[in-house]
Design an enzyme around this catalytic site. Structure first.
Site, PDB file in Angstrom:
ATOM      1  N   LYS A  48     -31.995 -15.691  38.392  1.00 33.51           N
ATOM      2  CA  LYS A  48     -32.746 -14.996  37.337  1.00 33.51           C
ATOM      3  C   LYS A  48     -31.986 -15.072  36.030  1.00 33.51           C
ATOM      4  O   LYS A  48     -32.559 -15.373  34.981  1.00 33.51           O
ATOM      5  CB  LYS A  48     -32.948 -13.522  37.701  1.00 33.51           C
ATOM      6  CG  LYS A  48     -34.100 -13.274  38.631  1.00 33.51           C
ATOM      7  CD  LYS A  48     -34.115 -11.807  39.026  1.00 33.51           C
ATOM      8  CE  LYS A  48     -34.960 -11.629  40.283  1.00 33.51           C
ATOM      9  NZ  LYS A  48     -34.642 -10.411  41.019  1.00 33.51           N
ATOM     10  N   GLN A  93     -33.072  -4.765  41.650  1.00 31.22           N
ATOM     11  CA  GLN A  93     -33.219  -5.677  42.786  1.00 31.22           C
ATOM     12  C   GLN A  93     -33.412  -4.887  44.084  1.00 31.22           C
ATOM     13  O   GLN A  93     -32.669  -3.943  44.366  1.00 31.22           O
ATOM     14  CB  GLN A  93     -31.968  -6.575  42.872  1.00 31.22           C
ATOM     15  CG  GLN A  93     -32.030  -7.638  43.943  1.00 31.22           C
ATOM     16  CD  GLN A  93     -33.091  -8.706  43.680  1.00 31.22           C
ATOM     17  OE1 GLN A  93     -33.369  -9.057  42.537  1.00 31.22           O
ATOM     18  NE2 GLN A  93     -33.683  -9.217  44.734  1.00 31.22           N
ATOM     19  N   ASP A 106     -41.248  -5.761  37.028  1.00 31.72           N
ATOM     20  CA  ASP A 106     -41.686  -6.039  38.398  1.00 31.72           C
ATOM     21  C   ASP A 106     -43.140  -5.612  38.604  1.00 31.72           C
ATOM     22  O   ASP A 106     -43.781  -6.035  39.571  1.00 31.72           O
ATOM     23  CB  ASP A 106     -40.829  -5.230  39.391  1.00 31.72           C
ATOM     24  CG  ASP A 106     -39.718  -6.057  40.019  1.00 31.72           C
ATOM     25  OD1 ASP A 106     -39.929  -7.259  40.232  1.00 31.72           O
ATOM     26  OD2 ASP A 106     -38.653  -5.480  40.305  1.00 31.72           O
TER      27      ASP A 106
HETATM   28  N1  GUN Z   1     -36.380  -8.536  46.157  1.00 28.72           N
HETATM   29  C1  GUN Z   1     -37.122  -9.554  46.654  1.00 28.72           C
HETATM   30  N2  GUN Z   1     -38.161  -9.818  45.832  1.00 28.72           N
HETATM   31  C2  GUN Z   1     -38.075  -8.964  44.807  1.00 28.72           C
HETATM   32  C3  GUN Z   1     -38.850  -8.765  43.630  1.00 28.72           C
HETATM   33  O1  GUN Z   1     -39.864  -9.418  43.354  1.00 28.72           O
HETATM   34  N3  GUN Z   1     -38.422  -7.775  42.797  1.00 28.72           N
HETATM   35  C4  GUN Z   1     -37.331  -7.027  43.071  1.00 28.72           C
HETATM   36  N4  GUN Z   1     -37.000  -6.074  42.201  1.00 28.72           N
HETATM   37  N5  GUN Z   1     -36.585  -7.190  44.146  1.00 28.72           N
HETATM   38  C5  GUN Z   1     -36.965  -8.154  45.009  1.00 28.72           C
END
Ligand code: GUN
Length: 287
Positions: free
Chosen positions: A51, A95, A118
């Protein structure tokens, strides 16, 4: 046909980078994304690294806050409060999964909806449900729709979409997006009876169950578009090495369907690209 998510994501990032440049020039705003990682889950560390790299590549500011696994819920909430009140932060992502002693729903509710890239906050999921504008929409579901349209074109009206899985992160929001696209939507899950027959109705089949190679070839209608959201690590029967597979038996289903997303290289790359899209959107709307 294989739907190439890597290429679609690269294309989307080019458009986002142009949007970032335009926002810098017109308003002097550089979109910025802060990712909060609690603990040291290896898969999460890989996601977070990817990311960060892609955020800077499109010209945005990337920040990372790492907290120890022992961090209390109160400490995390206090950190989020500072980020909520910092005008230089446009997007906040915590996360998941979080350590067991922290309540994810409390944490998600504590993020300002305008910065919730998100799209998990009830304000954003409610806006999506009501079809209101201004919602930040969850990233993986957005990616699924873009990839389905890549094969089927922009008009999905009247198609029967079957979604396997009812999570808040993928199943429910992707079903709502498909409904917005005028599909007839069925949400199937672990208690669905006659799952194979239900899936056989699908023009668009979205697999988001988290079970390796679960969807079989005889569940799939000839010519259907198959979007595989699964990422499962399993041992290769021949080599004994670990490998990534989706929720769909790719080799067998490929022979029946009209188009399919591979794993890796399908939905995965689109999720991060859509996260950048949401960050740009948040900076544009609320920056
Ligand atoms: N962990 C796995 N996929 C995601 C996601 O799309 N967003 C977040 N915040 N954590 C994740």
């Amino acid at each position: 046909m294989i739907i190439d998510g890597k290429q679609a994501a690269a294309q989307l990032r080019v458009a986002i980078a142009q949007g970032v440049t335009a926002l810098k020039e017109s308003k002097g705003i550089t979109p910025s994304l802060t990712v909060v990682l609690v603990g040291e889950d290896p898969a999460s560390q890989v996601y977070v690294r990817n990311k960060a790299k892609q955020t800077t590549e499109v010209g945005m500011i990337s920040n990372e806050i790492r907290l120890p696994v022992s961090c209390s819920q109160a400490e995390l909430l206090s950190q989020l409060s500072s980020l909520n009140n910092d005008p230089s932060v446009h997007g906040i992502l915590v996360q998941l999964p979080l350590p067991k002693h922290i309540d994810e729903s409390v944490v998600i509710s504590a993020i300002r909806p305008e910065k919730d890239v998100d799209g998990f906050h009830a304000m954003n999921s409610g806006r999506l449900l009501n079809g209101e504008s201004g919602a930040l929409v969850p990233c993986t579901p957005q990616g699924c729709i873009i990839l389905a349209k890549q094969h089927l074109g922009d008009d999905l009206s009247g198609k029967h979409a079957v979604v396997i899985g009812r999570s808040n992160i993928v199943g429910k929001p992707v079903a709502l997006l498909l409904l917005q696209e005028n599909c007839t939507v069925t949400i199937a899950h672990s208690r669905t009876k006659n799952l194979a027959q239900v899936c056989q109705q699908a023009d668009i089949l979205i697999a988001a169950v988290g079970r390796a190679e679960f969807v079989q070839a005889d569940w799939v209608k000839k010519g259907a578009t198959v979007i595989d959201v699964g990422i499962n690590r399993i041992e290769d029967a021949v080599t004994g090495k670990m490998k990534l597979v989706g929720d769909v038996d790719y080799a067998a289903v490929s022979d029946v369907c009209g188009a399919i997303t591979p794993v890796p290289g399908g939905v995965g790359p689109m999720t991060i690209a859509c996260l950048l899209k949401n960050t740009l959107e948040a900076a544009k709307l609320y920056g």
